[in-house]
Motif scaffolding. Structure first.
Motif, mmCIF file in Angstrom:
data_model
loop_
_atom_site.group_PDB
_atom_site.id
_atom_site.type_symbol
_atom_site.label_atom_id
_atom_site.label_comp_id
_atom_site.label_asym_id
_atom_site.label_seq_id
_atom_site.Cartn_x
_atom_site.Cartn_y
_atom_site.Cartn_z
ATOM 1 N N PHE A 91 2.203 -16.846 8.814
ATOM 2 C CA PHE A 91 2.071 -16.541 7.339
ATOM 3 C C PHE A 91 1.502 -15.361 7.269
ATOM 4 N N LEU A 92 0.577 -14.776 8.269
ATOM 5 C CA LEU A 92 0.006 -13.202 8.052
ATOM 6 C C LEU A 92 1.325 -12.324 8.243
ATOM 7 N N LEU A 93 2.137 -12.450 8.932
ATOM 8 C CA LEU A 93 3.317 -11.736 9.165
ATOM 9 C C LEU A 93 4.060 -11.514 7.807
ATOM 10 N N THR A 94 4.321 -12.803 7.253
ATOM 11 C CA THR A 94 5.085 -12.941 6.072
ATOM 12 C C THR A 94 4.317 -12.278 4.916
ATOM 13 N N PRO B 49 -0.872 -10.526 -3.585
ATOM 14 C CA PRO B 49 -1.994 -9.972 -4.584
ATOM 15 C C PRO B 49 -3.447 -10.574 -4.263
ATOM 16 N N ARG B 50 -3.528 -11.842 -3.888
ATOM 17 C CA ARG B 50 -4.978 -12.456 -3.549
ATOM 18 C C ARG B 50 -5.392 -11.974 -2.428
ATOM 19 N N PHE B 51 -4.309 -11.811 -1.289
ATOM 20 C CA PHE B 51 -4.834 -11.323 -0.171
ATOM 21 C C PHE B 51 -5.120 -9.831 -0.087
ATOM 22 N N LEU B 52 -4.465 -9.047 -0.863
ATOM 23 C CA LEU B 52 -5.158 -7.647 -1.108
ATOM 24 C C LEU B 52 -6.217 -7.699 -1.788
ATOM 25 N N PHE C 162 -13.622 -9.755 8.013
ATOM 26 C CA PHE C 162 -13.687 -10.729 7.343
ATOM 27 C C PHE C 162 -13.214 -11.056 6.121
ATOM 28 N N GLY C 163 -13.044 -10.206 5.390
ATOM 29 C CA GLY C 163 -12.211 -10.366 4.153
ATOM 30 C C GLY C 163 -10.669 -10.472 4.275
ATOM 31 N N ALA C 164 -10.363 -10.001 5.331
ATOM 32 C CA ALA C 164 -8.860 -10.423 5.622
ATOM 33 C C ALA C 164 -8.827 -11.752 6.355
ATOM 34 N N VAL C 165 -9.619 -12.218 6.975
ATOM 35 C CA VAL C 165 -9.614 -13.586 7.502
ATOM 36 C C VAL C 165 -9.687 -14.564 6.396
ATOM 37 N N VAL C 166 -10.956 -14.511 5.774
ATOM 38 C CA VAL C 166 -11.344 -15.390 4.655
ATOM 39 C C VAL C 166 -9.961 -15.506 3.566
ATOM 40 N N SER C 167 -9.392 -14.264 3.077
ATOM 41 C CA SER C 167 -8.412 -14.212 2.398
ATOM 42 C C SER C 167 -7.151 -14.978 2.939
ATOM 43 N N LEU C 168 -6.872 -14.594 4.167
ATOM 44 C CA LEU C 168 -5.536 -15.257 4.772
ATOM 45 C C LEU C 168 -5.940 -16.790 4.877
ATOM 46 N N ILE C 169 -7.050 -17.132 5.180
ATOM 47 C CA ILE C 169 -7.070 -18.787 5.362
ATOM 48 C C ILE C 169 -7.071 -19.465 4.019
#
Length: 258
Positions: free
Chosen positions: A25-28, A145-148, A209-216
């Motif tokens: 999903f991260l790659l997507t 947009p939410r991930f960024l 941490f922001g990348a991990v929390v947003s991805l999850i």
């Protein structure tokens, strides 16, 4: 014992499968970033939602963390006659560990659960399916947009948390406990290193941490069953998985960066 073994293996297999799905999903998400630039207004709106709306809890918690930390350190350092170093120790503790970690945990509890619940409700009410029928890419319009926004907001919130923690430590140490103001700031500025403490401790950790929390948060929202119970479980899984990931990643980053 033998009857429980297959169940235990099943849980482990499901957990590993979900980690693999999250990686895909991260790659997507990363592939959809160029397409999401057309929805820049949505990214800004999400940045306001997850960033600016989290300022109150970040500032209040940062203030009290700094105040409590100064009280504890002043008591310990007074045993060795080193109360003049209390400001330096507070700053190093906040910049290297407490600032990024506590900010990420608060961010996961406030913004991460909100993102998961919002996307989960969109899934439950068939809004995402409706977007696909109208030729709107839900990954580019909803997820990216939410991930960024989480990726951008976390370092900014971490800086605010650290500033409030230092202010709280100064408030207790100098105003209440009588630490010399010049000594408080001079020891802090002499020992805090920009690269080691600010760049590695604050910026890199908070970005990770922001990348991990947003991805999850986004992944749990997209994969939740389209029921009210499924949305509730997804928000719970977001907090639990984010907390574990933050602490585990903090250990790895500290081992490599410090």
């Amino acid at each position: 014992m033998n009857a429980r073994a297959p169940q235990h293996d099943n849980v482990v297999t499901q957990s590993l499968a979900q980690i693999g799905q999250c990686g895909l999903f991260l790659l997507t998400l990363l592939a959809a970033i160029p397409r999401s630039f057309r929805y820049l207004r949505e990214t800004v709106r999400q940045l306001w939602f997850v960033g600016a709306m989290s300022l109150t809890i970040i500032m209040v918690c940062g203030l009290f963390v700094g105040m409590v930390l100064m009280l504890q350190l002043y008591h310990v350092l007074s045993i060795f006659g080193g109360t003049s170093a209390s400001g330096m120790v507070v700053a190093l503790s906040v910049y290297r560990e407490l600032g990024p970690v506590v900010t990420a945990l608060l961010f996961a509890g406030r913004a991460g659960t909100a993102v998961t619940a919002e996307i989960g409700l969109m899934r439950a009410t068939d809004q995402i399916d409706a977007m696909e029928m109208m030729a709107v890419d839900p990954i580019a319009y909803v997820a990216t947009p939410r991930f960024l926004a989480g990726l951008i907001a976390m370092p900014l919130l971490c800086c605010v948390f650290c500033a409030m923690a230092i202010f709280g430590g100064h408030l207790v140490g100098v105003t209440w406990l009588g630490v010399d103001n010049g000594t408080f700031w001079s020891n802090m500025t002499a020992q805090v290193d920009v690269h080691t403490d600010i760049v590695n401790g604050v910026l890199l950790k908070s970005l990770a941490f922001g990348a991990v929390v947003s991805l999850i948060a986004v992944f749990q929202g997209f994969t939740t069953p389209p029921t009210s119970e499924g949305v509730a479980y997804a928000t719970t899984r977001t907090v639990v998985a984010s907390s574990i990931a933050i602490l585990a990643l903090d250990f790895v980053l500290t081992a490599f960066l410090m």
